[in-house]
Design an enzyme around this catalytic site. Structure first.
Site, mmCIF file in Angstrom:
data_model
loop_
_atom_site.group_PDB
_atom_site.id
_atom_site.type_symbol
_atom_site.label_atom_id
_atom_site.label_comp_id
_atom_site.label_asym_id
_atom_site.label_seq_id
_atom_site.Cartn_x
_atom_site.Cartn_y
_atom_site.Cartn_z
ATOM 1 N N CYS A 22 44.481 45.171 44.805
ATOM 2 C CA CYS A 22 45.344 46.349 44.845
ATOM 3 C C CYS A 22 46.292 46.305 46.018
ATOM 4 O O CYS A 22 46.284 45.390 46.825
ATOM 5 C CB CYS A 22 44.501 47.605 44.960
ATOM 6 S SG CYS A 22 43.303 47.762 43.647
ATOM 7 N N GLY A 48 49.356 44.930 41.870
ATOM 8 C CA GLY A 48 48.683 45.781 40.903
ATOM 9 C C GLY A 48 49.673 46.523 40.043
ATOM 10 O O GLY A 48 50.609 47.129 40.566
ATOM 11 N N ASN A 123 42.069 48.703 49.185
ATOM 12 C CA ASN A 123 42.264 47.365 48.630
ATOM 13 C C ASN A 123 41.096 46.512 49.096
ATOM 14 O O ASN A 123 40.837 46.416 50.290
ATOM 15 C CB ASN A 123 43.590 46.763 49.121
ATOM 16 C CG ASN A 123 43.753 45.295 48.752
ATOM 17 O OD1 ASN A 123 44.333 44.531 49.499
ATOM 18 N ND2 ASN A 123 43.240 44.888 47.609
ATOM 19 N N GLY A 124 40.425 45.885 48.158
ATOM 20 C CA GLY A 124 39.274 45.050 48.492
ATOM 21 C C GLY A 124 38.124 45.382 47.588
ATOM 22 O O GLY A 124 38.284 46.079 46.587
ATOM 23 N N TYR A 263 48.572 32.271 46.633
ATOM 24 C CA TYR A 263 49.074 32.881 45.406
ATOM 25 C C TYR A 263 49.417 34.357 45.516
ATOM 26 O O TYR A 263 50.449 34.806 45.025
ATOM 27 C CB TYR A 263 48.035 32.716 44.288
ATOM 28 C CG TYR A 263 48.359 33.527 43.050
ATOM 29 C CD1 TYR A 263 49.303 33.088 42.130
ATOM 30 C CD2 TYR A 263 47.738 34.764 42.821
ATOM 31 C CE1 TYR A 263 49.612 33.846 41.009
ATOM 32 C CE2 TYR A 263 48.062 35.519 41.698
ATOM 33 C CZ TYR A 263 48.990 35.061 40.804
ATOM 34 O OH TYR A 263 49.308 35.809 39.702
HETATM 35 P P1 AMP Z 1 44.445 29.985 34.249
HETATM 36 O O1 AMP Z 1 45.466 29.978 33.168
HETATM 37 O O2 AMP Z 1 43.250 30.858 33.909
HETATM 38 O O3 AMP Z 1 44.013 28.625 34.694
HETATM 39 O O4 AMP Z 1 45.097 30.708 35.508
HETATM 40 C C1 AMP Z 1 45.935 30.003 36.367
HETATM 41 C C2 AMP Z 1 47.242 30.707 36.524
HETATM 42 O O5 AMP Z 1 47.029 32.085 36.843
HETATM 43 C C3 AMP Z 1 48.024 30.078 37.646
HETATM 44 O O6 AMP Z 1 49.305 29.764 37.146
HETATM 45 C C4 AMP Z 1 48.087 31.137 38.725
HETATM 46 O O7 AMP Z 1 49.420 31.277 39.189
HETATM 47 C C5 AMP Z 1 47.596 32.410 38.102
HETATM 48 N N1 AMP Z 1 46.512 33.050 38.865
HETATM 49 C C6 AMP Z 1 45.594 32.489 39.639
HETATM 50 N N2 AMP Z 1 44.741 33.399 40.153
HETATM 51 C C7 AMP Z 1 45.134 34.590 39.693
HETATM 52 C C8 AMP Z 1 44.670 35.932 39.880
HETATM 53 N N3 AMP Z 1 43.622 36.207 40.623
HETATM 54 N N4 AMP Z 1 45.342 36.905 39.257
HETATM 55 C C9 AMP Z 1 46.386 36.633 38.483
HETATM 56 N N5 AMP Z 1 46.876 35.392 38.264
HETATM 57 C C10 AMP Z 1 46.263 34.382 38.860
#
Ligand code: AMP
Length: 490
Positions: A22, A48, A123-124, A263
């Site tokens: 969040c 979020g 947040n957390g 990220y």
């Molecule tokens: P996946 O398709 O499940 O392997 O997710 C990887 C993709 O999701 C990558 O391109 C990341 O940029 C993105 N990503 C990684 N961690 C998160 C997260 N916690 N929340 C949203 N997107 C994520």
């Protein structure tokens, strides 16, 4: 919030609750505090998008607006802002994952105590929320939401201390986990970071007003000045007399979440004195140094948008040109947040398209920030193949995500993490890439300006990569124990 909404379980941990990812924002001493908060939340929308809300205080009364949806639809309206009168306000954005978040979970939460009104935004993720919840319910507390944040509210209510700040400190001494909080009473704006400082919180100023926010990009949007990070374990009280800084916890070495750099944070934010964009570029450069394919490559292609800064760093370090080989449609939400596997699959197609002229007949290096389930990589690799790429080498600017996060980043259960099942060669095979490499954990720390990971005292929380969880996982362990030794139904 809520990565696994499983309505058949009646616990707050598994129901709609606490896995929050969040944004928080708070401002004290400004005309139009709510208008500033709305803008701040807008800048923090990447943290979020499921729900948002503001509570303001006008010197006499609190005002609140909360709703499901983005800031633009819930808050950014003249009549809403006009109603949220006051010189002080706090706001919150909640992350969307699977399932529907209930309206009663939308933050800021508000409670009317004997000493007056109190609003809080978090947040957390607390790691002993369920244990505390059970104890509180046993003692007669009635919960109105299923967020872990409400546990803090009940602990404040039950505290025997006399001042609000002391009651909050008393409550926080009982909770474990990651929290960056902003809270508002009739007299004070309070901000606090957990003792390890896992989630971010920064302090800024706009004229005479003081602001706290999850990230510094929320200051830029309103022309506020960045002052500094709120320190891990620091509690800031902002009121008529100015700012008071307290350190109510035993001092511990900080463990800021390294995934914020990789990220989650916006690239134009500054955290712990590091620009997030530059950090991502340095990670990309390390990745190139560690794992450039022996046979070379013709072009570096980022998976937009999150892979872009690392790909720029990779291209500069390797001397291979950077090109947009994939074009992103900006009008589709993050694929990760789509509710079912089928939709997630479709979402990648909705979101990305091959830029054929940049990849056809070429040996490409695809750069992305992480592989979680592997869904995105599989689709992107397939897309690059059908656009005529000759070789596809996938390079990832994080180590393999092999462990779930319990501190506020939404990750699936371990069984769904592809890196928990397969080694890089196995993942490469499964996603169809000619080769795959992740940055090493030491390379990641080098990019962060360290010599490598100091295993005795790591500078960051990197549990998602190493499995080294710096805060006890009480609820998770209780759940595991209950599974092993289920109590007979009375
Ligand atoms: P996946 O398709 O499940 O392997 O997710 C990887 C993709 O999701 C990558 O391109 C990341 O940029 C993105 N990503 C990684 N961690 C998160 C997260 N916690 N929340 C949203 N997107 C994520």
């Amino acid at each position: 919030m809520a990565r696994g909404v499983r309505p058949n379980h009646a616990t707050i941990l598994e129901d709609e609750g606490p896995r929050e990812e969040c944004a928080v924002f708070g401002i004290y001493g400004a005309d139009e505090a709510s208008a500033h908060t709305t803008l701040g939340l807008h800048a923090l929308q990447h943290r979020g998008q499921e729900a948002t809300g503001i509570v303001s205080f006008d010197g006499k009364r609190f005002h609140a607006q909360r709703g499901v949806g983005e800031v633009g639809t819930v808050l950014n309206k003249e009549d809403v802002i006009e109603r949220l009168v006051g010189h002080a306000a706090i706001g919150h954005n909640r992350y969307a994952t699977t399932g529907e978040g209930a309206v009663h979970n939308i933050q800021p939460l508000f409670a009317e105590f004997a000493f007056g009104g109190f609003a809080i935004a978090h947040n957390g993720n607390l790691t002993n929320a369920q244990a505390l919840h059970d104890r509180l319910v046993h003692g007669g507390s009635l919960f109105q939401s299923t967020t872990d944040t409400e546990v803090i509210v009940h602990l404040i209510a039950r505290s025997m201390r006399s001042t609000l700040v002391d009651r909050l400190v008393d409550a926080l001494h009982q909770v474990e986990g990651a929290y960056s909080l902003v809270a508002l009473s009739q007299k004070k704006l309070i901000g606090v970071r957990d003792p390890l400082g896992i989630r971010p919180l920064v302090l800024g100023r706009l004229g005479d007003a003081h602001i706290m926010a999850s990230e510094s990009c929320a200051f830029d949007i309103i022309g506020a000045e960045f002052i500094r990070d709120v320190e891990p374990g620091e509690l800031l009280v902002i009121d008529e007399s100015g700012i008071t800084s307290l350190f109510p916890f035993a001092k511990q070495p900080s463990r800021f979440c390294v995934f914020e750099y990789i990220y989650f944070a916006r690239p134009d934010s500054v955290m712990e004195g590091r620009g997030v964009y530059e950090a991502r570029k340095r990670i990309g450069a390390e990745l190139a140094a560690e794992s450039h394919p022996e046979g070379g490559a013709d072009v570096i292609v980022p998976v937009p948008d999150s892979g872009v800064p690392a790909a720029i760093g990779y291209a500069a370090a390797s001397g291979v040109p950077f090109e947009y080989g994939i074009i992103r449609n900006h009008y589709v939400g993050r694929t990760f947040i789509e509710p079912t596997a089928q939709i997630r699959h479709l979402g990648v197609k909705l979101k990305h398209n091959a830029n054929r002229s940049m990849v056809e007949g070429k040996r490409i290096i695809l750069v992305d920030d992480s592989i979680v389930r592997g869904t995105t990589s599989r689709k992107i690799v397939e897309m690059m193949r059908s656009a005529g790429a000759k070789e596809i080498h996938m390079r990832i600017s994080s180590p393999p995500t092999a462990n779930p996060c319990y501190y506020g980043i939404d990750t699936p259960e371990k069984d769904d993490l592809i890196a928990a099942r397969l080694d890089p060669a196995g993942i490469a095979k499964e996603i169809g890439a000619d080769s795959l490499a992740f940055i090493s954990i030491d390379g990641l720390y080098r990019a962060m300006g360290k010599d490598g990971r100091d295993n005795a005292a790591p500078a960051f929380c990197d549990a998602c990569f190493t499995g080294d969880y710096p805060i006890r996982l009480i609820d998770r362990d209780n759940k595991k124990a209950a599974k092993r030794d289920p109590k007979p139904i009375a």
